[in-house]
Design an enzyme around this catalytic site. Structure first.
Site, PDB file in Angstrom:
ATOM      1  N   LEU A  14      14.677   2.469  -2.018  1.00 43.87           N
ATOM      2  CA  LEU A  14      13.304   2.816  -2.375  1.00 43.87           C
ATOM      3  C   LEU A  14      12.384   1.600  -2.365  1.00 43.87           C
ATOM      4  CD1 LEU A  14      14.028   5.259  -5.334  1.00 43.87           C
ATOM      5  CD2 LEU A  14      13.887   5.771  -2.888  1.00 43.87           C
ATOM      6  N   CYS A  15      11.116   1.867  -2.184  1.00 42.38           N
ATOM      7  CA  CYS A  15      10.104   0.806  -2.123  1.00 42.38           C
ATOM      8  C   CYS A  15       9.590   0.470  -3.513  1.00 42.38           C
ATOM      9  CB  CYS A  15       8.962   1.236  -1.205  1.00 42.38           C
ATOM     10  SG  CYS A  15       9.478   1.588   0.478  1.00 42.38           S
ATOM     11  N   THR A  16      10.501   0.088  -4.396  1.00 48.52           N
ATOM     12  CA  THR A  16      10.135  -0.332  -5.748  1.00 48.52           C
ATOM     13  C   THR A  16      11.209  -1.273  -6.273  1.00 48.52           C
ATOM     14  OG1 THR A  16       9.887   0.388  -8.062  1.00 48.52           O
ATOM     15  CG2 THR A  16      11.171   1.823  -6.608  1.00 48.52           C
ATOM     16  N   LEU A  36      10.108   9.533  -2.417  1.00 44.47           N
ATOM     17  CA  LEU A  36      10.222   9.034  -1.048  1.00 44.47           C
ATOM     18  C   LEU A  36      10.936   9.994  -0.101  1.00 44.47           C
ATOM     19  CD1 LEU A  36      10.676   5.169  -1.219  1.00 44.47           C
ATOM     20  CD2 LEU A  36       8.633   6.557  -1.387  1.00 44.47           C
TER      21      LEU A  36
END
Length: 411
Positions: free
Chosen positions: A361-363, A401
């Site tokens: 994930l982009c976190t 996502l």
């Protein structure tokens, strides 16, 4: 689970053959091939069975054991447990449907939750299960539904007690809470239940969960019994069900020790004669979720890429917080701690290193293990998160996502 296994580290519940973790008599590599994809959750039916047997062996025979479906509502898991427990507790219409598909008598299914909709209440009344009422609104709505359907609703009153379960990971009672009816308002609602002619079954008193302190659990149980005896004077009928919750926790982090049920069982045994004398019709229920299923499950994700950044090694996997929010530390941890994690296909590997395991994930919150010593892993290796049988998949933001949903398998 026997007492010897209960003293082991969480991952030692699962045997190792050669270099590979085993679950359900199958190697992790073979299981991954059988599932056909990663990530996935796997639950061991033998460990589920052993845990129920362990509880039965430790508590008095008179105690009824219910499974709290919210901990893990996978239908195969619920079906398996339904053959061993005395009842089920649900918290939504979806869980109700799963419970009604088991052999459990609807009379032994209860429904708790602070925001039951009119539709959910209608389904519960029609199904003939026992509703734990948690507000005046729920009481009025159930009375109206029962009259419209020509069915006498089966109800309990859930109490928000004036005490809490000390040392618990999650406090569900005491102080201001959205759960249950404040104990000082209970006499008036009990009177209303009688006036409305409902089928009153008893009381649901739940003060906390995820507790590893036997003394705290015993103290809460004593206060629960004392409160039930006081409220019995206001009850419109004999108390036939007394759900005292559970609160039994499992160890997740270094330094935590498994809960010893033996003193708790002896304490319950001490209370049984008093309850038989003063509440002779009462069926005493302990409601367990995490304790029954938590240690029987693993989450498995595959290393996609090995990456170094300024001297730190990252193992980037195809699974993460969108599937297992609790392991990422984002389901209530104030200070993040690592769940027990291993490279499941390299359990005997001697070459080890400190790595950070992340998801896709982009976190930066998407952490599976942060600076943890593991066997050296390469792309294709399988990362295993233990203690993952409870509050895993269904407690996670699977839509984040738009990655595929993981698999689930009972072996």
């Amino acid at each position: 689970m026997n007492d010897a296994k209960a003293r082991h580290a969480p991952q030692e519940q699962f045997p190792v053959a050669g270099n590979c973790l085993q679950i359900g008599g199958m190697s992790l590599n073979r299981l991954a091939q059988r599932v056909g994809k990663t990530p996935f959750y796997a639950y061991d039916r033998d460990l589920l069975t052993a845990r129920v047997q362990h509880v039965r062996a430790c508590v008095p025979d008179e105690i009824h054991v219910h499974y709290s479906v919210k901990a893990n509502p996978m239908p195969a898991v619920v079906q398996h447990l339904a053959g061993m427990v005395d009842g089920l507790d649900v918290a939504s219409a979806g869980e109700l449907k799963i419970a009604l598909d088991t052999p459990i008598d609807p009379d032994h299914v209860s429904f708790a939750g602070p925001a039951k909709t009119e539709s959910e209440l209608s389904q519960a009344v029609a199904a003939g299960i026992v509703l734990s009422l948690e507000s005046e609104r729920q009481l009025e709505c159930v009375a109206r539904i029962g009259e419209a359907l020509g069915i006498t609703p089966k109800v309990m009153l859930r109490i928000n007690p004036d005490f809490e379960l000390k040392s618990s990971g999650m406090k569900m009672g005491g102080g201001a809470k959205q759960f249950g009816v404040d104990v000082e308002r209970a006499p008036a609602l009990l009177e209303s239940i009688g006036r409305l002619g409902m089928d009153f079954r008893g009381l649901h008193i739940f003060s906390g969960s995820q507790c590893l302190n036997a003394d705290a659990i015993m103290e809460a149980q004593s206060r629960t019994f004392e409160l039930a005896l006081r409220l019995a004077d206001f009850a419109p009928q004999d108390i036939r069900m007394l759900n005292i919750g559970g609160g039994f926790g499992i160890p997740y982090f270094p330094g935590e020790r498994p809960l010893d049920l033996r003193p708790i069982g002896a304490h319950l045994e001490h209370w049984m004669p008093h309850l038989k004398s003063d509440l002779p019709q009462a069926r005493v229920i302990i409601e367990l979720g995490r304790y029954l299923v938590g240690e029987a499950g693993i989450y498995v994700t595959r290393v996609i890429e090995r990456k170094e950044s300024r001297g730190q090694v990252f193992l980037i996997t195809d699974g993460g917080m969108h599937h297992h929010l609790a392991a990422s530390g984002n389901l209530g941890q104030v200070i993040r701690k690592n769940y027990p994690v291993a490279v499941g296909n390299k359990m005997a590997e001697t070459k080890r290193e400190v790595v950070t395991v992340t998801g896709p994930l982009c976190t930066p919150l998407d952490l599976i293990a942060d600076k943890m010593e593991l066997a050296r892993a390469e792309p294709g290796d399988l990362i295993v998160v233990f203690q993952s049988g409870a509050y895993g998949l269904t407690a996670s933001p699977t839509g984040f996502l738009s990655h595929p949903r993981p698999g689930e398998v009972l072996v």
